[in-house]
Structure formats: structure tokens, C-alpha cells
Motif scaffolding. Structure first.
Motif, PDB file in Angstrom:
ATOM      1  N   GLU A  11     -11.606  32.712  19.786  1.00 58.19           N
ATOM      2  CA  GLU A  11     -12.220  31.497  19.987  1.00 58.19           C
ATOM      3  C   GLU A  11     -13.585  31.503  19.491  1.00 58.19           C
ATOM      4  O   GLU A  11     -13.601  29.761  18.987  1.00 58.19           O
ATOM      5  N   LYS A  12     -13.806  31.859  19.001  1.00 55.82           N
ATOM      6  CA  LYS A  12     -14.623  32.118  17.650  1.00 55.82           C
ATOM      7  C   LYS A  12     -14.664  31.090  16.866  1.00 55.82           C
ATOM      8  O   LYS A  12     -15.369  30.747  15.865  1.00 55.82           O
ATOM      9  N   ASP A  13     -13.455  31.869  16.455  1.00 61.15           N
ATOM     10  CA  ASP A  13     -12.438  30.987  14.978  1.00 61.15           C
ATOM     11  C   ASP A  13     -12.189  29.463  15.258  1.00 61.15           C
ATOM     12  O   ASP A  13     -12.020  28.347  14.297  1.00 61.15           O
ATOM     13  N   VAL A  14     -11.825  29.074  16.310  1.00 58.16           N
ATOM     14  CA  VAL A  14     -11.830  27.541  17.067  1.00 58.16           C
ATOM     15  C   VAL A  14     -12.355  26.830  16.984  1.00 58.16           C
ATOM     16  O   VAL A  14     -12.675  25.975  16.113  1.00 58.16           O
ATOM     17  N   ARG A  15     -13.536  27.533  17.480  1.00 52.58           N
ATOM     18  CA  ARG A  15     -15.223  26.783  16.989  1.00 52.58           C
ATOM     19  C   ARG A  15     -15.481  26.692  15.914  1.00 52.58           C
ATOM     20  O   ARG A  15     -15.984  25.663  15.944  1.00 52.58           O
ATOM     21  N   ARG A  16     -15.494  27.414  14.877  1.00 52.44           N
ATOM     22  CA  ARG A  16     -16.111  27.702  13.783  1.00 52.44           C
ATOM     23  C   ARG A  16     -15.237  26.579  12.805  1.00 52.44           C
ATOM     24  O   ARG A  16     -15.695  25.886  12.269  1.00 52.44           O
ATOM     25  N   ALA A  17     -13.758  26.154  12.927  1.00 50.66           N
ATOM     26  CA  ALA A  17     -12.555  25.511  12.214  1.00 50.66           C
ATOM     27  C   ALA A  17     -13.478  23.990  12.371  1.00 50.66           C
ATOM     28  O   ALA A  17     -13.566  23.477  12.150  1.00 50.66           O
ATOM     29  N   ALA A  18     -13.754  24.052  13.694  1.00 48.02           N
ATOM     30  CA  ALA A  18     -14.160  22.660  14.791  1.00 48.02           C
ATOM     31  C   ALA A  18     -16.009  22.451  14.431  1.00 48.02           C
ATOM     32  O   ALA A  18     -15.673  21.477  13.761  1.00 48.02           O
ATOM     33  N   GLU A  19     -16.532  22.944  14.503  1.00 49.62           N
ATOM     34  CA  GLU A  19     -17.932  22.891  13.874  1.00 49.62           C
ATOM     35  C   GLU A  19     -18.179  22.680  12.107  1.00 49.62           C
ATOM     36  O   GLU A  19     -18.624  21.527  11.737  1.00 49.62           O
ATOM     37  N   GLU A  20     -17.586  23.460  11.624  1.00 57.88           N
ATOM     38  CA  GLU A  20     -17.678  23.418   9.835  1.00 57.88           C
ATOM     39  C   GLU A  20     -16.810  22.688   9.322  1.00 57.88           C
ATOM     40  O   GLU A  20     -17.493  22.511   8.486  1.00 57.88           O
ATOM     41  N   GLY A  21     -15.611  22.246  10.113  1.00 58.57           N
ATOM     42  CA  GLY A  21     -14.067  21.703   9.246  1.00 58.57           C
ATOM     43  C   GLY A  21     -13.988  20.972   9.990  1.00 58.57           C
ATOM     44  O   GLY A  21     -12.832  20.281   9.040  1.00 58.57           O
ATOM     45  N   GLY A  22     -14.738  20.368  10.984  1.00 55.65           N
ATOM     46  CA  GLY A  22     -13.905  19.593  11.604  1.00 55.65           C
ATOM     47  C   GLY A  22     -12.994  19.305  12.383  1.00 55.65           C
ATOM     48  O   GLY A  22     -12.169  17.932  12.773  1.00 55.65           O
ATOM     49  N   ALA A  23     -12.226  20.290  12.862  1.00 57.89           N
ATOM     50  CA  ALA A  23     -10.560  20.472  12.881  1.00 57.89           C
ATOM     51  C   ALA A  23     -10.991  19.668  14.792  1.00 57.89           C
ATOM     52  O   ALA A  23     -12.125  19.986  15.263  1.00 57.89           O
ATOM     53  N   THR A  24     -10.027  18.609  14.984  1.00 51.68           N
ATOM     54  CA  THR A  24      -9.892  18.215  16.170  1.00 51.68           C
ATOM     55  C   THR A  24      -8.692  18.332  16.621  1.00 51.68           C
ATOM     56  O   THR A  24      -7.833  18.061  17.742  1.00 51.68           O
ATOM     57  N   ARG A  25      -7.271  19.514  15.553  1.00 52.10           N
ATOM     58  CA  ARG A  25      -6.085  19.722  15.947  1.00 52.10           C
ATOM     59  C   ARG A  25      -6.385  21.120  15.712  1.00 52.10           C
ATOM     60  O   ARG A  25      -6.251  21.030  14.737  1.00 52.10           O
ATOM     61  N   PRO A  26      -4.591  21.582  16.289  1.00 54.25           N
ATOM     62  CA  PRO A  26      -4.751  22.700  15.832  1.00 54.25           C
ATOM     63  C   PRO A  26      -4.565  23.298  14.413  1.00 54.25           C
ATOM     64  O   PRO A  26      -4.054  24.178  14.447  1.00 54.25           O
ATOM     65  N   SER A  27      -3.455  22.215  14.338  1.00 51.78           N
ATOM     66  CA  SER A  27      -2.968  22.349  12.573  1.00 51.78           C
ATOM     67  C   SER A  27      -4.414  22.529  11.676  1.00 51.78           C
ATOM     68  O   SER A  27      -3.772  22.688  10.531  1.00 51.78           O
ATOM     69  N   GLU A  28      -6.109  21.566  12.069  1.00 57.92           N
ATOM     70  CA  GLU A  28      -6.277  21.378  11.390  1.00 57.92           C
ATOM     71  C   GLU A  28      -6.582  22.939  11.669  1.00 57.92           C
ATOM     72  O   GLU A  28      -8.189  23.451  10.175  1.00 57.92           O
ATOM     73  N   VAL A  29      -6.666  23.742  13.423  1.00 59.52           N
ATOM     74  CA  VAL A  29      -8.105  24.929  12.753  1.00 59.52           C
ATOM     75  C   VAL A  29      -6.924  25.588  12.075  1.00 59.52           C
ATOM     76  O   VAL A  29      -7.223  26.621  10.794  1.00 59.52           O
ATOM     77  N   PHE A  30      -5.982  25.908  11.820  1.00 59.40           N
ATOM     78  CA  PHE A  30      -4.792  26.865  10.787  1.00 59.40           C
ATOM     79  C   PHE A  30      -4.811  26.073   9.516  1.00 59.40           C
ATOM     80  O   PHE A  30      -5.202  27.418   9.046  1.00 59.40           O
ATOM     81  N   ARG A  31      -4.865  25.325   9.283  1.00 62.58           N
ATOM     82  CA  ARG A  31      -5.035  24.725   7.937  1.00 62.58           C
ATOM     83  C   ARG A  31      -6.847  25.626   6.968  1.00 62.58           C
ATOM     84  O   ARG A  31      -7.527  26.303   6.406  1.00 62.58           O
ATOM     85  N   PHE A  32      -7.948  25.269   7.895  1.00 64.00           N
ATOM     86  CA  PHE A  32      -9.389  25.982   8.206  1.00 64.00           C
ATOM     87  C   PHE A  32      -9.298  27.270   7.630  1.00 64.00           C
ATOM     88  O   PHE A  32      -9.962  27.629   6.887  1.00 64.00           O
ATOM     89  N   HIS A  33      -8.859  27.761   8.257  1.00 65.18           N
ATOM     90  CA  HIS A  33      -8.749  29.471   8.259  1.00 65.18           C
ATOM     91  C   HIS A  33      -7.338  30.265   6.923  1.00 65.18           C
ATOM     92  O   HIS A  33      -6.873  31.276   7.741  1.00 65.18           O
ATOM     93  N   GLY A  34      -6.161  29.156   6.818  1.00 66.98           N
ATOM     94  CA  GLY A  34      -5.351  29.248   5.746  1.00 66.98           C
ATOM     95  C   GLY A  34      -4.949  29.737   6.161  1.00 66.98           C
ATOM     96  O   GLY A  34      -3.982  30.897   5.541  1.00 66.98           O
ATOM     97  N   CYS A  35      -4.356  29.679   7.408  1.00 67.00           N
ATOM     98  CA  CYS A  35      -2.733  30.567   7.910  1.00 67.00           C
ATOM     99  C   CYS A  35      -1.717  28.882   8.415  1.00 67.00           C
ATOM    100  O   CYS A  35      -2.237  27.856   8.523  1.00 67.00           O
ATOM    101  N   ALA A  36      -0.662  29.697   9.282  1.00 66.54           N
ATOM    102  CA  ALA A  36       0.299  28.713   9.648  1.00 66.54           C
ATOM    103  C   ALA A  36       0.692  29.043  11.131  1.00 66.54           C
ATOM    104  O   ALA A  36       0.282  29.871  11.192  1.00 66.54           O
ATOM    105  N   PRO A  37       1.170  27.789  11.969  1.00 64.02           N
ATOM    106  CA  PRO A  37       1.171  28.433  13.805  1.00 64.02           C
ATOM    107  C   PRO A  37       2.653  28.939  13.184  1.00 64.02           C
ATOM    108  O   PRO A  37       3.294  28.761  12.038  1.00 64.02           O
ATOM    109  N   GLN A  38       2.867  30.280  13.474  1.00 64.92           N
ATOM    110  CA  GLN A  38       4.325  31.009  13.917  1.00 64.92           C
ATOM    111  C   GLN A  38       4.946  30.347  15.472  1.00 64.92           C
ATOM    112  O   GLN A  38       5.814  29.575  15.303  1.00 64.92           O
TER     113      GLN A  38
END
Length: 77
Positions: A11-38
Motif C-alpha cells: 500500500e505504501k508503494d502505491v501511495r508513494r507512486a501517487a504522491e511522488e509520481g502523480g499516479a492515478t491509474r494502476p499502469s502508472e503505479v507499475f511504471r513508477f516502480h519499473g515493473c509491469a502487471p502480471q
């Protein structure tokens, strides 16, 4: 708590992607963390976390249940 088991995102990784990376969609969370959905099973939970970060990102509350009590999940992308 883990949101995406496949990529070990919590959860903290998702919040960090939202706060620091401006993520608003799951795909943006994955991109922020350098991974891909499985498997995609995390999408609904991840959207809920992103919605919480959007509505509660600037307050000091830690009560996630209270913030998301009236939240209706969005259909999968």
C-alpha cells in the motif's frame, strides 16, 4: 499490506507512486516502480488505494477504513 503480490508492491508503494509520481491509474503505479502487471488481481485494490491517496493525501489521518467506507470500486481497465 501487499496490494500486488506478483511485484511485491505494498500500500505504501502505491501511495508513494501517487504522491511522488502523480499516479492515478494502476499502469502508472507499475511504471513508477519499473515493473509491469502480471495477473491483474490487484487492480481493484490498487484503484482503491489511489482514490484514497487522492482524497486523503494532504491530511494527517491514518484511518483508511473511514476514508474508503463509502468508496465504490471502478470496473477493471
Amino acid at each position: 499490506m501487499y496490494v500486488c503480490v506478483c511485484n511485491a508492491l505494498k500500500e505504501k508503494d502505491v501511495r508513494r507512486a501517487a504522491e511522488e509520481g502523480g499516479a492515478t491509474r494502476p499502469s502508472e503505479v507499475f511504471r513508477f516502480h519499473g515493473c509491469a502487471p502480471q495477473c491483474g488481481k490487484c487492480a481493484c485494490h490498487m484503484r482503491a488505494e489511489l482514490a484514497q491517496a487522492k482524497t486523503c493525501g494532504n491530511c494527517d489521518c491514518d484511518d483508511a477504513a473511514a476514508v474508503t467506507a463509502n468508496y465504490n470500486p471502478i470496473a477493471a481497465e
